[in-house]
Design an enzyme around this catalytic site. Structure first.
Site, PDB file in Angstrom:
ATOM      1  N   ASP A 176      35.370  -0.341  -3.156  1.00 17.27           N
ATOM      2  CA  ASP A 176      34.390  -0.377  -2.330  1.00 17.27           C
ATOM      3  C   ASP A 176      34.060   1.223  -2.189  1.00 17.27           C
ATOM      4  O   ASP A 176      35.061   2.080  -2.661  1.00 17.27           O
ATOM      5  CB  ASP A 176      34.264  -0.794  -1.033  1.00 17.27           C
ATOM      6  CG  ASP A 176      32.582  -1.138  -0.637  1.00 17.27           C
ATOM      7  OD1 ASP A 176      31.779  -0.576  -1.095  1.00 17.27           O
ATOM      8  OD2 ASP A 176      32.351  -1.921   0.259  1.00 17.27           O
TER       9      ASP A 176
HETATM   10  C1  NOJ Z   1      29.487  -0.130   0.123  1.00 18.60           C
HETATM   11  C2  NOJ Z   1      29.152  -1.719   0.444  1.00 18.60           C
HETATM   12  O1  NOJ Z   1      30.306  -2.201   1.187  1.00 18.60           O
HETATM   13  C3  NOJ Z   1      29.088  -2.169  -0.894  1.00 18.60           C
HETATM   14  O2  NOJ Z   1      28.888  -3.486  -0.581  1.00 18.60           O
HETATM   15  C4  NOJ Z   1      28.304  -1.555  -1.739  1.00 18.60           C
HETATM   16  O3  NOJ Z   1      28.116  -2.394  -3.203  1.00 18.60           O
HETATM   17  C5  NOJ Z   1      28.804  -0.212  -2.065  1.00 18.60           C
HETATM   18  N1  NOJ Z   1      28.590   0.447  -0.569  1.00 18.60           N
HETATM   19  C6  NOJ Z   1      27.644   0.488  -3.138  1.00 18.60           C
HETATM   20  O4  NOJ Z   1      26.570   0.790  -2.476  1.00 18.60           O
END
Ligand code: NOJ
Length: 756
Positions: free
Chosen positions: A292
């Site tokens: 993430d």
């Molecule tokens: C953080 C989020 O938790 C995740 O789900 C997302 O895909 C990423 N940011 C990218 O935006």
């Protein structure tokens, strides 16, 4: 080469590709062989580059890193230090960025372009939680399909969706992004979404790679607080959390995203047990794992990695293949391998997975294949897509209460008032996570209603949100200014029916939006009660991205519907339901509580040793100051018609499976749809089982007076459970069955499972 490229450029690119990438001319079509051939040509730095993912240069979906200046990123892409990017969209920018990688870098390896395509793209579909309320897997698959068609038309080939986290705590803002509290429903919805995004063939230009996220446990953050620690035992992990991931893997999901949270003390990004043991080991997943946003470097904040280099070591060792925005592999992987701290085989394994996906997407055959200006010009917001968005939106509305059949409203008679700040709002219905959408582009409730009646009067009432409406900044709620209540009351007084659209703004749920109050934000409750005092004929529409706690409304207001954030077609969908052109068919995918103190709340709870009040004393499992059960239970949802359940039949003669059937009759006056639900309880097991668990459902449509027999089969995949070691076991013994219209009401029966 795509026909939209000028011939000269096509030829030039083709020769660059041939020169720089001999693998494209490989006689073999076998992806594994092509991956190996390419891998053999790569330097260690180039391998680390493939494992590096950068955010684009404008959209931000996480904390902006200091190192993330555009100049460095361009240079890194040009020198092969980047394997994929997120948040770069549009054919123009995608083409320019792809060109940097393909023409600039030594091996010309194409980039993958990723984006959070969560509920549609320019055509915005209902938020995922709302779509789950449709229990309509075809509609959900279609929604993801259209999201893929539109996003791919903007050059995107990878989405970070579906979020398959089970969430049982409405305080958590990302409840809106999943399929709710139930694992069985969650599995089905996950598969529908993966299929929708990926279609039959990932090389098609209108399909995109999907990502099951967040592996694992992210929905179980302590106290519903975002990014908080997760401590769960094996029972919950194996039986509740992991199955939707496994279902996604079985459905061929291209990638899995790990998570920000620690799971039992280990950050998911550095968790060997989760990623190597379960995902890539027991499940044999051959796709890639992406971190993430910055979750690699956050292992330092967690107190797990001592510095960024250590984080890189932990990440690659655990099987986190792609590093999103931590810069840890691109900075440290080469040294770690050279110092003998990381086995090159681990790096090769990660790079293989990344290259494999690029080959599967067809990017090596044509790195510009997803860049098609004609598709971009014609497909975004297409009328067919809007029609599909309207269809899903209608199906997502849940009628919670309809006393005295106040709904549907008359198209011709009676004075209708509309009250609420959200009723003329064209932005909030787009919900959270809506990249690709156009601000203020949703059909508002007022616009939808105006298609039915031109004599509807509107009072805005109290303002809910003051200040900026932003995905990345905190939302400010009006707690003091009661202006608007008097006007609302005056209008209600002279009206026959009052439609009130109250609840949360679309940006009050989503990432970073945990809340400790589940009531109506700001002064809306005060306004609701003031209006009720002069006119109780209220239809309350709840806008929200999570279950709200509305006990007063449930007691006093005659008609209530959950209308979530329904996307581009919101106002049209709600209006069709209000005026009866669509008979509501949604069912809650989450329990609606009496109060926030009940969190986490879910229907498939354990019995405890003291479940009932036998002796009328206090020594049983309950709350002294609140009901223990949900206000509106999981699976609940009414229709304008009524369904009668009869003839429950259970056949357990075959030891391998149990057949269950039930007859459902539409005994009302309108055609309608019903979600027939089957719940099962394994009464005695070597690991105690929940009091009931959803094990089957079917959405049927019946004309007035019509009857249908619905059949369910409980085979070993449904009769068993995971033991503490993660083994699936089926045990003989007695089971209870409930078949009905929600998790509380229905016909009950029993069977005994005798094993061979
Ligand atoms: C953080 C989020 O938790 C995740 O789900 C997302 O895909 C990423 N940011 C990218 O935006």
């Amino acid at each position: 080469m795509p026909h939209s490229l000028p011939a000269k450029l096509s030829t030039a690119l083709a020769s660059i590709m041939l020169l720089a990438s001999p693998f494209t001319s490989s006689a073999s079509n076998d992806i594994e062989q092509r991956v190996d051939e390419l891998l053999a040509k790569m330097t260690l730095a180039e391998k680390a580059g493939q494992m590096n993912q950068y955010n684009g240069f404008w959209e931000v979906t996480g904390p902006a890193p200091a190192e993330g200046d555009a100049k460095n990123k361009y240079e890194h892409i040009r020198t092969g230090m980047v394997g994929s990017v997120l948040n770069i969209t549009g054919t123009k920018d995608v083409r320019a960025t792809q060109k940097l990688a393909v023409e600039g870098s030594r091996l010309g390896i194409p980039l993958i372009f990723a984006l959070d395509v969560i509920h549609g793209h320019q055509t915005v579909f209902p938020i995922p939680l709302a779509e789950a309320a449709s229990w309509d897997l075809n509609a959900i698959e279609k929604s993801a399909r259209i999201g893929a068609i539109e996003a791919s038309a903007r050059g995107i080939n990878w989405t970070f969706a579906p979020m398959v986290d089970i969430s049982r705590d409405a305080r958590w803002g990302r409840v809106m992004e999943g399929a709710g509290e139930d694992t069985f429903l969650g599995q089905k919805v996950a598969v529908a979404r993966v299929r929708g995004f990926q279609g039959d063939d990932l090389t098609d230009i209108d399909t995109i790679a999907a990502t099951a996220k967040h592996f694992a446990g992210y929905g179980f953050g302590e106290a519903g607080r975002e990014y908080n620690r997760v401590d769960v035992g094996t029972n919950t992990l194996y039986n509740m959390i992991l199955p939707p991931f496994k279902a996604s893997v079985d459905a061929g999901v291209a990638s899995v995203m790990n998570a920000f949270n620690t799971l039992n003390g280990i950050p998911a990004t550095g968790d060997v047990f989760l990623q190597r043991g379960i995902l890539k080991g027991a499940w044999d997943f051959n796709g890639l794992v992406v971190s993430d946003w910055g979750s690699g470097k956050e292992m330092m904040q967690h107190g797990f990695a001592k510095d960024l280099k250590h984080a890189a070591q932990l990440g690659v060792t655990a099987g986190s293949d792609v590093d999103m925005e931590s810069y840890m592999y691109v900075k440290h992987l080469e040294a770690l391998v050279n110092e003998g701290k990381v086995d090159i085989a681990l790096v090769d394994d990660a790079v293989r997975r990344i290259l494999r996906l690029k080959f599967k997407l067809g990017l090596f055959d044509d790195p510009y294949k997803y860049i098609n200006e004609e598709r971009e010009a014609t497909l975004l917001g297409h009328a067919d897509h809007m029609a599909a968005a309207l269809d899903v939106a209608k199906r997502s509305i849940v009628l919670l209460k309809n006393q005295g059949n106040l709904l549907p409203l008359s198209k011709t008679s009676g004075k209708i008032a509309v009250i609420g700040d959200f009723a003329d709002d064209k932005n909030s219905p787009l919900g959270s996570w809506r990249f690709g959408s156009i601000d203020n582009s949703a059909v508002s409730l007022l616009e939808g209603l105006a298609k039915y009646r031109d004599d509807i009067e509107f009072a805005q009432g109290v303002k809910v949100v003051t200040g900026e409406e932003s995905f990345v900044q905190e939302i400010t709620v009006n707690q003091t200014d009661a202006t608007g209540i008097d006007e609302a009351v005056a209008l209600a007084k002279k009206s026959d029916v009052v439609v009130m659209l109250l609840g949360e703004h679309g940006f009050q749920s989503g990432e970073g939006r945990s809340r400790t109050d589940l009531g109506l934000p700001g002064l809306q409750q005060e306004m609701l009660e003031a209006v009720y005092a002069v006119n109780p004929n209220i239809v309350l529409l709840i806008a929200s991205g999570r279950p709200l706690a509305l006990p007063w409304a449930a007691e006093h207001i005659p008609s209530i519907a959950a209308t979530w954030q329904l996307g581009s077609q919101s106002g049209n969908a709600i209006s069709e339901v209000l005026f009866g052109d669509y008979n509501p068919s949604g069912k809650l995918p989450v329990s609606f509580p009496y109060n926030v103190g009940q969190m986490p709340l879910y229907y498939n709870r354990m019995n405890t040793g003291r479940p009932i009040d036998k002796d009328s004393n206090v020594f049983w499992s309950h709350y002294s100051d609140s009901p223990s059960e949900a206000l509106f239970p999981f699976g609940h949802g009414l229709s304008y018609t009524q369904f009668d359940y009869s003839k429950l039949s259970i056949n357990a003669d075959d030891p391998a499976k149990v057949d269950v059937s039930v007859t459902v009759k539409n005994v009302g006056k309108r055609a309608g749809e019903e979600v027939v639900q089957l719940y099962m309880h394994d009464k005695v097991a070597s690991v105690a089982r929940p009091i009931k668990e959803l094990k089957g459902f079917e959405k049927i449509e019946l004309e007035p007076g019509a009857t249908k027999t619905v059949n369910f089969t409980l085979d070993s995949s449904k009769l068993g459970f995971f033991d503490r070691e993660g083994n699936w076991i089926v045990e003989p013994g007695e089971f209870d069955i409930l078949v009905g219209s929600n998790s509380r009401e229905g016909l009950t029966g029993q069977f005994t499972l005798s094993m061979k």
